[in-house]
Design an enzyme around this catalytic site. Structure first.
Site, PDB file in Angstrom:
ATOM      1  N   SER A   1      39.861  39.476  46.720  1.00  0.00           N
ATOM      2  CA  SER A   1      39.173  38.483  45.904  1.00  0.00           C
ATOM      3  C   SER A   1      39.710  37.100  46.245  1.00  0.00           C
ATOM      4  O   SER A   1      40.921  36.898  46.316  1.00  0.00           O
ATOM      5  CB  SER A   1      39.400  38.757  44.417  1.00  0.00           C
ATOM      6  OG  SER A   1      38.952  37.657  43.645  1.00  0.00           O
TER       7      SER A   1
ATOM      8  N   GLY B   1      25.206  41.977  50.529  1.00  0.00           N
ATOM      9  CA  GLY B   1      23.835  41.615  50.849  1.00  0.00           C
ATOM     10  C   GLY B   1      22.833  42.750  50.848  1.00  0.00           C
ATOM     11  O   GLY B   1      21.714  42.582  51.337  1.00  0.00           O
TER      12      GLY B   1
ATOM     13  N   ARG C   1      33.743  32.654  40.522  1.00  0.00           N
ATOM     14  CA  ARG C   1      35.191  32.426  40.535  1.00  0.00           C
ATOM     15  C   ARG C   1      35.774  32.974  39.234  1.00  0.00           C
ATOM     16  O   ARG C   1      36.528  32.305  38.527  1.00  0.00           O
ATOM     17  CB  ARG C   1      35.513  30.940  40.737  1.00  0.00           C
ATOM     18  CG  ARG C   1      34.830  29.963  39.794  1.00  0.00           C
ATOM     19  CD  ARG C   1      35.420  28.551  39.966  1.00  0.00           C
ATOM     20  NE  ARG C   1      34.812  27.573  39.094  1.00  0.00           N
ATOM     21  CZ  ARG C   1      33.826  26.741  39.449  1.00  0.00           C
ATOM     22  NH1 ARG C   1      33.314  26.787  40.667  1.00  0.00           N
ATOM     23  NH2 ARG C   1      33.345  25.866  38.577  1.00  0.00           N
ATOM     24  N   LEU C   2      35.428  34.212  38.950  1.00  0.00           N
ATOM     25  CA  LEU C   2      35.801  34.835  37.682  1.00  0.00           C
ATOM     26  C   LEU C   2      37.307  34.977  37.523  1.00  0.00           C
ATOM     27  O   LEU C   2      37.859  34.707  36.458  1.00  0.00           O
ATOM     28  CB  LEU C   2      35.125  36.201  37.560  1.00  0.00           C
ATOM     29  CG  LEU C   2      33.612  36.153  37.314  1.00  0.00           C
ATOM     30  CD1 LEU C   2      32.978  37.495  37.618  1.00  0.00           C
ATOM     31  CD2 LEU C   2      33.331  35.738  35.882  1.00  0.00           C
TER      32      LEU C   2
ATOM     33  N   TYR D   1      30.689  44.538  38.361  1.00  0.00           N
ATOM     34  CA  TYR D   1      29.640  44.586  37.341  1.00  0.00           C
ATOM     35  C   TYR D   1      30.189  45.201  36.057  1.00  0.00           C
ATOM     36  O   TYR D   1      30.189  44.574  35.010  1.00  0.00           O
ATOM     37  CB  TYR D   1      28.431  45.374  37.835  1.00  0.00           C
ATOM     38  CG  TYR D   1      27.363  45.505  36.767  1.00  0.00           C
ATOM     39  CD1 TYR D   1      26.538  44.420  36.479  1.00  0.00           C
ATOM     40  CD2 TYR D   1      27.212  46.674  36.029  1.00  0.00           C
ATOM     41  CE1 TYR D   1      25.583  44.509  35.474  1.00  0.00           C
ATOM     42  CE2 TYR D   1      26.265  46.774  35.031  1.00  0.00           C
ATOM     43  CZ  TYR D   1      25.451  45.685  34.758  1.00  0.00           C
ATOM     44  OH  TYR D   1      24.516  45.779  33.754  1.00  0.00           O
TER      45      TYR D   1
END
Length: 364
Positions: free
Chosen positions: A173, A295, A111-112, A63
């Site tokens: 990632s 989640g 998919r940064l 974030y």
């Protein structure tokens, strides 16, 4: 406030592209217009890896990629905030569009690709908060084109050692080609050896020992979990974060956007990540700290992670769908759970359901 956000705020933000909406939320936190009152309950305090957390709920990395708003996040009620992932050199990440909302599933696919402004920009920002209270961790990664990716992780340890309260080594990632290969036993051994050596060298120079956590994927086999647990124990790692986003698309309600490549986060990740968390707890035993991610969007899901084996928990996607009032809502719910369960602290509820979660079957 979560209910009001879901009714009005989310509707407004969701008129924007997902990446634009993210930028607007960062701006809102910078200006101070987003504030929430949250309870302080000593029973929620947790001591992990030598750090005393005011509560077990953290903001996950991804974030605040560039360390722009860690203190504003703490003011929302988070017990800690993790910035990054940060790479030594700035990189733009993958082409846009690269974030996709799956609204019916309360999920996100991204998919940064470790887009961030690099070490120096984040270092300047974090330097400005030096001496402030609050636990801010730094999530470190490697540049996509790095010849020696492990050297990039070592560089992150050295650059931020005085400023980070803890480090997270992100090798899970799915959006950087080949990165997850560092989870294999031989590669992981070299990675942790070099990273922890750098940590110890820096610590010896300033008498501060910063904890190092390893963030793993939720798509690992039991054999791979065995290897990671064994290596973590052998290297005396400070903790493991379970988990990053998943490549699985199991259980999605709506096919729209579900075929986009990238890592899936949000509500559909809860089951898988919690099972893997419990299985890791069985492997590492009671003493190694585990941080549960994936989640979490309510007090119930946060509590389930703790009962499955987590000392701390983190969220991100839940904030997208529930808004800035979510941390306070979760903390109030956890305080209620402590009273209901008849215990004196949240830590006493850890591992209540570990065996049950670990025994669940995963659908690929």
């Amino acid at each position: 406030m979560s209910g009001l956000f879901e009714t009005l705020g989310r509707r407004a933000l969701f008129t924007f592209d997902a990446e634009q909406a993210h930028g607007l939320s960062i701006t809102g936190l910078k200006t101070g217009i987003v504030t929430c009152r949250t309870p302080e309950d000593p029973a929620l305090s947790v001591k992990v890896a030598g750090l005393k957390f005011p509560n077990p709920l953290g903001m996950a990395a991804g974030y605040d990629k560039n360390a722009e708003v860690p203190d504003a996040l703490l003011k929302l009620g988070f017990g800690f905030a993790e910035v990054g992932t940060l790479t030594p050199r700035p990189q733009s990440g993958n082409p846009r569009p690269r974030i996709f909302r799956l609204v019916d599933d309360k999920a996100v696919i991204n998919r940064l690709g470790f887009n961030n402004e690099g070490h120096e920009a984040a270092f300047k920002r974090l330097s400005r908060r030096a001496g402030k209270s609050g636990i801010v961790g730094v999530n470190i990664g490697a540049n996509k084109d790095a010849e020696d990716r492990i050297a990039d992780y070592v560089a992150g340890i050295r650059r931020f050692y005085q400023l980070a309260r803890y480090f997270t080594v992100n090798i899970s990632s799915p959006n950087t080609p080949g990165l997850r290969n560092l989870q294999a036993r031989e590669a992981l051994h070299e990675l942790l050896s070099r990273v922890l050596e750098a940590r110890d060298e820096e610590g010896n120079m300033c008498t501060l020992k910063r904890p190092v956590f390893l963030k793993i994927a939720p798509d690992l086999t039991d054999e791979e979990l065995d290897d990671i647990a064994a290596e973590a124990d052998a290297q005396k790692l400070d903790g493991i974060i379970v988990s990053n986003t998943t490549l699985s698309r199991s259980g999605l309600k709506n096919p729209e956007n579900s075929n986009e490549t990238g890592g899936l986060s949000g509500a559909p990740l809860f089951e898988r990540s919690t099972v893997v968390l419990a299985r890791m707890r069985e492997r590492v035993g009671p003493d190694m700290p585990l941080i549960g991610v994936g989640g979490i969007d309510s007090a119930e899901t946060a509590l389930a992670k703790i009962k499955a084996g987590a000392d701390l928990v983190q969220l991100y996607s839940g904030l997208i769908y529930r808004g800035p009032g979510l941390p306070g809502e979760i903390l109030r719910g956890l305080s209620t759970a402590i009273k209901y369960e008849g215990v004196s602290s949240i830590a006493e509820l850890r591992d209540r359901d570990t065996k049950e979660w670990a025994a669940r079957k995963l659908i690929s």
